[in-house]
Design an enzyme around this catalytic site. Structure first.
Site, PDB file in Angstrom:
ATOM      1  N   LYS A  19      38.811  27.444  26.572  1.00  0.00           N
ATOM      2  CA  LYS A  19      39.619  27.753  25.343  1.00  0.00           C
ATOM      3  C   LYS A  19      39.394  26.339  24.936  1.00  0.00           C
ATOM      4  CE  LYS A  19      43.558  30.897  26.821  1.00  0.00           C
ATOM      5  NZ  LYS A  19      44.463  31.202  27.750  1.00  0.00           N
ATOM      6  N   ALA A  60      45.380  25.070  27.967  1.00  0.00           N
ATOM      7  CA  ALA A  60      45.599  26.268  29.284  1.00  0.00           C
ATOM      8  C   ALA A  60      45.424  27.941  30.062  1.00  0.00           C
ATOM      9  CB  ALA A  60      47.933  25.496  29.250  1.00  0.00           C
ATOM     10  N   ASP A  61      45.615  28.150  30.858  1.00  0.00           N
ATOM     11  CA  ASP A  61      46.026  29.690  30.980  1.00  0.00           C
ATOM     12  C   ASP A  61      46.496  30.106  32.422  1.00  0.00           C
ATOM     13  OD1 ASP A  61      44.133  32.377  30.699  1.00  0.00           O
ATOM     14  OD2 ASP A  61      44.401  32.398  32.662  1.00  0.00           O
ATOM     15  N   THR A  62      47.328  30.779  32.551  1.00  0.00           N
ATOM     16  CA  THR A  62      47.885  31.363  33.444  1.00  0.00           C
ATOM     17  C   THR A  62      47.768  32.597  34.147  1.00  0.00           C
ATOM     18  OG1 THR A  62      49.389  29.863  33.099  1.00  0.00           O
ATOM     19  CG2 THR A  62      50.280  31.431  34.321  1.00  0.00           C
ATOM     20  N   GLY A 111      45.758  26.554  35.282  1.00  0.00           N
ATOM     21  CA  GLY A 111      44.818  25.530  34.407  1.00  0.00           C
ATOM     22  C   GLY A 111      44.953  25.202  33.234  1.00  0.00           C
TER      23      GLY A 111
END
Length: 203
Positions: free
Chosen positions: A57, A79-81, A116
């Site tokens: 991203k 970010a990534d969840t 992350g």
């Protein structure tokens, strides 16, 4: 002290209103640019997956900015969840059936939320992550249905948002609350300071 360029500015690579709220709460001034990202990935470890997608991203946003000649001085936060339970990675539900399946799976037990984070600065991406265990009470069938009918699950990993009405079933957490919401403040502050030399509210 590291001196900033007058053109330095923070870019949040996310359309998530929750991440925007958290970053604003940190005192940061920023703009939002969300680029299209290929999220197909063979990684099955939730930590590795969120770190990889956060990196993608950030780099996709850098490329989007560069294509418009707007990348100079950009400090990109991405970010990534994901939610993980029973060895399964739970992303955002595509329909009511998926939401019901996910919520039934996490009902009455503990699960893990991995987020992350990445900071892309001067063409290099730096990555970290947070891991939080969330303990959930048993949720009655009719309450799951009501929660799904509210529409709240459909833009959230694991089909729930800890900061909303779902919170009534959260018995406790081990780890970072903000990581569950989608942007771990402590990890982000530390990584930002390490990479940029200042905190987000100092840009």
């Amino acid at each position: 002290m590291t001196q900033k360029s007058p053109s330095e500015h923070i870019v949040l690579a996310s359309a998530s209103p929750r991440r925007k709220e958290i970053l604003a709460g940190m005192g940061a001034c920023f703009c939002v640019v969300s680029a299209d990202v290929d999220e197909s990935c063979d990684l099955t470890d939730p930590i590795e997956l969120t770190r990889e997608l956060a990196r993608r991203k950030g780099e996709a946003t850098l490329n989007a900015l560069a294509a418009k000649g707007e990348d100079e001085g950009a400090i990109i936060i991405s970010a990534d969840t994901v939610v993980a339970c029973d060895g399964r990675i739970l992303g955002k539900p595509q329909n009511e059936d998926e939401a019901y399946e996910m919520l039934s799976l996490i009902s009455g037990r503990a699960h893990t939320v991995c987020t992350g984070i990445a900071i892309t600065y001067h063409g290099t991406t730096h990555v970290d992550h947070s891991v939080t265990t969330v303990h959930v009470d048993n949720i009655p069938h009719e309450e799951i249905k009501k929660y799904i009918d509210s529409g709240d699950p459909f833009d959230k990993a694991g089909s729930y948002g800890i900061q909303g009405r779902f919170s009534q079933w959260v018995r406790g957490i081990d780890g970072c609350y903000f990581g569950v919401v989608g942007l771990p403040v402590n990890k982000l502050s530390s990584l930002f300071k390490k990479v940029v030399g200042r905190y987000p509210d100092e840009i």
